[in-house]
Design an enzyme around this catalytic site. Sequence first.
Site, PDB file in Angstrom:
ATOM      1  N   HIS A   1       0.803  -1.228   0.000  1.00  0.00           N
ATOM      2  CA  HIS A   1       0.000   0.000   0.000  1.00  0.00           C
ATOM      3  C   HIS A   1       0.835   1.277   0.000  1.00  0.00           C
ATOM      4  O   HIS A   1       0.325   2.359  -0.311  1.00  0.00           O
ATOM      5  CB  HIS A   1      -0.919   0.002   1.229  1.00  0.00           C
ATOM      6  CG  HIS A   1      -2.104   0.893   1.105  1.00  0.00           C
ATOM      7  ND1 HIS A   1      -2.134   2.010   0.292  1.00  0.00           N
ATOM      8  CD2 HIS A   1      -3.322   0.839   1.691  1.00  0.00           C
ATOM      9  CE1 HIS A   1      -3.308   2.600   0.402  1.00  0.00           C
ATOM     10  NE2 HIS A   1      -4.046   1.912   1.232  1.00  0.00           N
TER      11      HIS A   1
ATOM     12  N   LYS B   1     -30.439   5.085  -6.370  1.00  0.00           N
ATOM     13  CA  LYS B   1     -30.428   6.349  -7.107  1.00  0.00           C
ATOM     14  C   LYS B   1     -31.852   6.805  -7.424  1.00  0.00           C
ATOM     15  O   LYS B   1     -32.154   8.003  -7.405  1.00  0.00           O
ATOM     16  CB  LYS B   1     -29.619   6.202  -8.393  1.00  0.00           C
ATOM     17  CG  LYS B   1     -28.150   5.879  -8.171  1.00  0.00           C
ATOM     18  CD  LYS B   1     -27.407   7.022  -7.491  1.00  0.00           C
ATOM     19  CE  LYS B   1     -27.071   8.122  -8.449  1.00  0.00           C
ATOM     20  NZ  LYS B   1     -26.220   9.161  -7.818  1.00  0.00           N
TER      21      LYS B   1
ATOM     22  N   LYS C   1     -34.375   6.386  -5.601  1.00  0.00           N
ATOM     23  CA  LYS C   1     -34.914   6.947  -4.364  1.00  0.00           C
ATOM     24  C   LYS C   1     -34.091   8.134  -3.861  1.00  0.00           C
ATOM     25  O   LYS C   1     -34.313   8.634  -2.763  1.00  0.00           O
ATOM     26  CB  LYS C   1     -34.966   5.858  -3.280  1.00  0.00           C
ATOM     27  CG  LYS C   1     -35.914   4.724  -3.622  1.00  0.00           C
ATOM     28  CD  LYS C   1     -37.338   5.234  -3.805  1.00  0.00           C
ATOM     29  CE  LYS C   1     -38.275   4.139  -4.256  1.00  0.00           C
ATOM     30  NZ  LYS C   1     -39.654   4.657  -4.450  1.00  0.00           N
TER      31      LYS C   1
ATOM     32  N   ASP D   1     -23.130   5.147  -1.588  1.00  0.00           N
ATOM     33  CA  ASP D   1     -22.047   4.983  -0.615  1.00  0.00           C
ATOM     34  C   ASP D   1     -22.516   5.333   0.784  1.00  0.00           C
ATOM     35  O   ASP D   1     -22.249   4.600   1.745  1.00  0.00           O
ATOM     36  CB  ASP D   1     -20.855   5.857  -0.990  1.00  0.00           C
ATOM     37  CG  ASP D   1     -19.781   5.834   0.080  1.00  0.00           C
ATOM     38  OD1 ASP D   1     -19.153   4.775   0.258  1.00  0.00           O
ATOM     39  OD2 ASP D   1     -19.586   6.855   0.768  1.00  0.00           O
TER      40      ASP D   1
ATOM     41  N   THR E   1      -5.103  10.826   0.460  1.00  0.00           N
ATOM     42  CA  THR E   1      -6.384  10.579   1.118  1.00  0.00           C
ATOM     43  C   THR E   1      -6.625  11.490   2.318  1.00  0.00           C
ATOM     44  O   THR E   1      -5.702  12.096   2.871  1.00  0.00           O
ATOM     45  CB  THR E   1      -6.471   9.125   1.622  1.00  0.00           C
ATOM     46  OG1 THR E   1      -5.402   8.886   2.542  1.00  0.00           O
ATOM     47  CG2 THR E   1      -6.402   8.144   0.471  1.00  0.00           C
TER      48      THR E   1
END
Length: 635
Positions: free
Chosen positions: A350, A433, A435, A440, A475
């Site tokens: 990573h 989508k 609704k 996420d 990030t």
Amino acid sequence: MRRRPDGTRTRYGVPPVSCRKNIMEKQVIKSVEERTFQYQDSLPPLPVPSLEESLKKYLDSVKPFATNEEYQRTQEIVAKFHRGIGQALHQKLLERAKGKRNWLEEWWLNVAYLDVRIPSQLNVNFAGPAAHVEHYWPPKPGTQLERGCLSLWYNLNYWQLIKKEKLAVHKVGNVPLDMNQFRMLFSTCKVPGVTRDSVVNYFRTESEGVTPIHIAVLCRGRVFVFDVMHDGGMLTPPELLRQLTYIQTTCCREADGPGVAALTTEARTRWAEARDYLIGLDQKNLTLLEKIQSSLLVYSLDDASPQVTPEDYSEVLSLVLAGDPTVRWGDKSYNLISFSNGVFGCNCDHAPYDAMVMVSICHYVDQKIFETEGRWKGSDKARDIPRPEELVFTVDQRVLNDIEGAKQQYFKQAADIQLVGYAFTTFGKMLLKKKRLHPDTFVQLALQLSYYRLYGRPGSCYETATTRAYYHGRTETVRSCTVEAVEWCKIMADPSTCPLQRQQAMLQAFAKHNKMMKECSAGKGFDRHLLGLSLIAKEEGMPLPELYLDSLFSRSGGGGNFVLSTSLLGYLRVHGAVVPMVPHGYGFFYHIRDDRIVVACTAWRSCPETDAEALTTGVFQAFVDMMAPVHPAHL
């Protein structure tokens, strides 16, 4: 033991939820006008957030975990920090930012990855299966090499796109994102150090000069290398098949090798010492190590035969994450794993890049196999190319003992991993989508509800946001356990509440999470800011400020203490898994497709409090319960 010393540890790094699908659908289109790295010099520097705003957001994030008295005490600590040492540290951070386009980059690489002394391969690396099992490549014995040569060829085509700078620039609308991490996908390796590791990158674009052209193949404890270019052209699948067949036949006919690769699974200092001894034993060993380090990727011929279906990924996830340590080089940026029944996966260090890079190449390969129906349609002729070279290390009994010790500790920890990978197939992105529920955020809140129902308390949660809109951005942390989310969980647990109350509380929790994701992606998160302030204090020789010693700091996730360690992998078939951050926590990867939501949940078996199966079952039940107030006629 499995924590990192920062407050916002990340291991996943994928694009913000608002743009991931758009990026992934366009990222493999060849760009004629634009070059892959042409916007790097024009990207804005990573901003330093406002101290006042960061502290305000931090206070809000600790509320779910505090009594009134504890929160009042923390408010006093934060106010004191703001008036005093915090201001001084913030000014020093602003000064640092004036001289660096990304004030966090070096710190983050060191603190989050290179300074970490626990074994990387199980604790830091991420892994995932290839998506081919869902269309043309279901598990089938005897297809390992036939499929492997084609999968490898498509991976090499992606390398060529980057090398020639023809990989399309990722964008949000018309705004380009940082592409620097794609330099780290190939010919990159972490090298262990006694106190700090380093990352070596040999990759060069065509305009920059010569770049390595060989791959390393690991099979039954042995290591081989061969060039993937010959007479100016890339090897074809039939030519790659000839090379892989030679290696597999040789290894099946002769004795297994010593499995030097297993040393990469050790604790970092121990691996560094073992590596130094190996080099001291014979300087030729250094040359062999460097050939592995500089290779485009490691191709692993694994004898295992994982079973996998579109509903259950548990076994293949377990094997790519914690499989045979003698055929994975844990420090390589890319281990492409080929199992004996034609299933594929990857295991990646990573440190050099975040998971969105691997998601990108996996999607590219998956699409190519889909388009060609998993068959090579070119010429079957193979040129006369040199056979692979075996890298034979000089070893003695101490090295063999080190290898055996590494394998024992690896298998012990691997056996401690509980992993489940399941698909929820009642509905997916299309219904969400429709609704107007962000997919996420829907999963994040379901996870909060499942944890609350299991334990009767909120769970500190880390979700990845990207800062790739900025130069060398990686990030930021979204703390999904908000006051609004916990209030909604309480309402859901109260049978006296009506559907309207539940819906209103849920929508408030949705709005809060969506706002946080947007702010974090815009460089307005607070976790990296607080990390930077603590590192300034450390560099200045100051004692760690009281804010970082407060019990609510760690209880809310600070210091690498997030109980729920999560990331969305996007809206494609690409899947993956990681281990939890803490002994009493969970790792939770997921991807969302039109008709399903696929999750991979991990926990440590040695912790009597955690159960990945129970948490995942609870999440799936939460999906149904959350849809009920907004869709009662169908669920």
